[in-house]
Design an enzyme around this catalytic site. Structure first.
Site, PDB file in Angstrom:
ATOM      1  N   SER A  13      13.309  10.217   4.589  1.00  0.00           N
ATOM      2  CA  SER A  13      12.253  11.202   4.879  1.00  0.00           C
ATOM      3  C   SER A  13      12.889  12.572   4.989  1.00  0.00           C
ATOM      4  O   SER A  13      14.035  12.691   5.452  1.00  0.00           O
ATOM      5  CB  SER A  13      11.568  10.865   6.203  1.00  0.00           C
ATOM      6  OG  SER A  13      10.743  11.947   6.622  1.00  0.00           O
TER       7      SER A  13
ATOM      8  N   ASN B 224      11.522   0.243   1.222  1.00  0.00           N
ATOM      9  CA  ASN B 224      10.483   1.245   1.487  1.00  0.00           C
ATOM     10  C   ASN B 224       9.757   1.004   2.809  1.00  0.00           C
ATOM     11  O   ASN B 224       9.190   1.949   3.379  1.00  0.00           O
ATOM     12  CB  ASN B 224       9.484   1.203   0.314  1.00  0.00           C
ATOM     13  CG  ASN B 224       8.174   1.876   0.647  1.00  0.00           C
ATOM     14  OD1 ASN B 224       8.059   3.098   0.616  1.00  0.00           O
ATOM     15  ND2 ASN B 224       7.154   1.077   1.004  1.00  0.00           N
TER      16      ASN B 224
ATOM     17  N   LYS C  98      15.614   7.508  10.043  1.00  0.00           N
ATOM     18  CA  LYS C  98      15.711   7.931   8.641  1.00  0.00           C
ATOM     19  C   LYS C  98      17.045   8.620   8.359  1.00  0.00           C
ATOM     20  O   LYS C  98      17.567   8.556   7.242  1.00  0.00           O
ATOM     21  CB  LYS C  98      14.534   8.834   8.284  1.00  0.00           C
ATOM     22  CG  LYS C  98      13.183   8.100   8.303  1.00  0.00           C
ATOM     23  CD  LYS C  98      13.138   6.975   7.283  1.00  0.00           C
ATOM     24  CE  LYS C  98      11.771   6.346   7.171  1.00  0.00           C
ATOM     25  NZ  LYS C  98      11.694   5.309   6.125  1.00  0.00           N
TER      26      LYS C  98
ATOM     27  N   ARG D 146       0.852  -1.201   0.000  1.00  0.00           N
ATOM     28  CA  ARG D 146       0.000   0.000   0.000  1.00  0.00           C
ATOM     29  C   ARG D 146       0.887   1.252   0.000  1.00  0.00           C
ATOM     30  O   ARG D 146       2.104   1.166   0.077  1.00  0.00           O
ATOM     31  CB  ARG D 146      -0.915   0.002   1.227  1.00  0.00           C
ATOM     32  CG  ARG D 146      -0.163   0.093   2.536  1.00  0.00           C
ATOM     33  CD  ARG D 146      -1.082   0.342   3.716  1.00  0.00           C
ATOM     34  NE  ARG D 146      -0.331   0.715   4.888  1.00  0.00           N
ATOM     35  CZ  ARG D 146      -0.162  -0.067   5.959  1.00  0.00           C
ATOM     36  NH1 ARG D 146      -0.714  -1.262   6.003  1.00  0.00           N
ATOM     37  NH2 ARG D 146       0.552   0.362   6.980  1.00  0.00           N
TER      38      ARG D 146
ATOM     39  N   TYR E 237      11.818   8.154  14.889  1.00  0.00           N
ATOM     40  CA  TYR E 237      11.598   8.088  13.434  1.00  0.00           C
ATOM     41  C   TYR E 237      12.671   8.888  12.691  1.00  0.00           C
ATOM     42  O   TYR E 237      13.283   8.389  11.733  1.00  0.00           O
ATOM     43  CB  TYR E 237      10.206   8.631  13.112  1.00  0.00           C
ATOM     44  CG  TYR E 237       9.860   8.614  11.639  1.00  0.00           C
ATOM     45  CD1 TYR E 237       9.475   7.438  11.007  1.00  0.00           C
ATOM     46  CD2 TYR E 237       9.927   9.781  10.878  1.00  0.00           C
ATOM     47  CE1 TYR E 237       9.163   7.424   9.651  1.00  0.00           C
ATOM     48  CE2 TYR E 237       9.610   9.773   9.527  1.00  0.00           C
ATOM     49  CZ  TYR E 237       9.231   8.600   8.915  1.00  0.00           C
ATOM     50  OH  TYR E 237       8.918   8.585   7.576  1.00  0.00           O
TER      51      TYR E 237
END
Ligand SMILES: NC(=O)c1ccc[n+]([C@@H]2O[C@H](COP(=O)([O-])OP(=O)(O)OC[C@H]3O[C@@H](n4cnc5c(N)ncnc54)[C@H](O)[C@@H]3O)[C@@H](O)[C@H]2O)c1
Length: 248
Positions: A142, A93, A159, A20, A155
């Site tokens: 990101s 990903n 990244k 998704r 997070y």
């Protein structure tokens, strides 16, 4: 159909977290460009629908495989090599977001985010490097790795690690395997859903020169470019597809 609209014909691609969101968009863009595409996910019910969409363009497969499991990643690459061929394009990903003030973030929360986002990327890149003789690795980072964001320390740290890993591996695998990162800005997916955001969070995400969310297709187009023949002189880069949130 010809080499211009199917520049990836004959190539094999693997997209982790391809069931998704951004991963699905990238998988579809690579399939439309002619690649055989494998996707993995940790048990997402939308994977069957995505597989059916991919199969409209050619051979495809989906596997339930968690990027945090070393054994699962080895088995996944074994299956892709056997059923579709050695990957030419690997897109790391799969990712998760954890949002909380640092003082309320447990060590287990921090470990989980690093486990999926950074250690998972390491495992996927390592299996790719062990098997590919040439090709492209694309890691999804990101813009928050470069901006920083309150309540998203784990997070952002994960990244940042993805970008550093990408640069080191680009040097190590040159000249045959090119390794790049894409650092998206805010994209409306399950992870960053406009509908579920507070007005304050939304305002922060829209405070960019282009003042809008990006689309999955805009990230996918960059991945397709990096996977294709025009990107042969690009390695070790981090592409900001971000509406100007970060200027390199
Ligand atoms: N949406 C955004 O605004 C945004 C911005 C910058 C970066 N990103 C990054 O883009 C990537 C895709 O995010 P998205 O927005 O499509 O989110 P999403 O939640 O819609 O999709 C995440 C995908 O990763 C998969 N996944 C999660 N944990 C996994 C695991 N342990 N093993 C295998 N697969 C796993 C999910 O099944 C899903 O397919 C992530 O790495 C995310 O950090 C997203």
């Amino acid at each position: 159909m010809n080499e211009y609209n199917r520049p990836l014909a004959g190539k094999v691609a693997l997209v982790t977290g391809g069931s998704r969101g951004i991963g699905r968009g990238i998988a579809l863009a690579l399939a439309k460009a002619g690649a055989k595409v494998a996707i993995c996910h940790p048990g997402d019910e939308r994977a069957a629908q995505t597989l059916a969409e991919l199969q409209q363009y050619g051979e495809a497969l989906e596997r339930c495989a968690d990027v945090t499991s070393e054994a699962a990643m080895v088995a996944l690459f074994d299956q892709v090599c056997t059923l579709l061929g050695t990957p030419d394009i690997v897109v790391s990903n799969a990712g998760i977001l954890h949002e909380a003030p640092l003082v309320e973030t447990s060590a287990a929360d921090f470990d989980r985010v690093l486990d999926v986002n950074l250690r998972g990327c390491f495992l996927v890149n390592r299996e790719a490097a062990r098997r590919m003789k040439s090709g492209r690795i694309i890691n999804i980072a990101s813009d928050l790795a470069l901006l920083g964001r309150e309540r998203m320390t784990a997070y952002c740290a994960s990244k940042g690690g993805v970008i550093s890993l990408t640069r080191s591996l680009a040097r190590e695998l040159a000249p045959h395997i090119l390794v790049n990162a894409i650092a998206p800005g805010s994209i409306d997916t399950d992870m960053t859903s406009v509908d579920s955001m507070s007005p304050e969070a939304l305002a922060k995400d829209l405070a960019t020169p282009l003042a809008r969310f990006g689309t999955v297709e805009e990230i996918a187009a960059t991945a397709r470019f990096l996977a294709g023949p025009e990107a042969g002189f690009i390695t070790g880069q981090c592409f900001g597809v971000n509406g100007g949130s970060v200027m390199y």
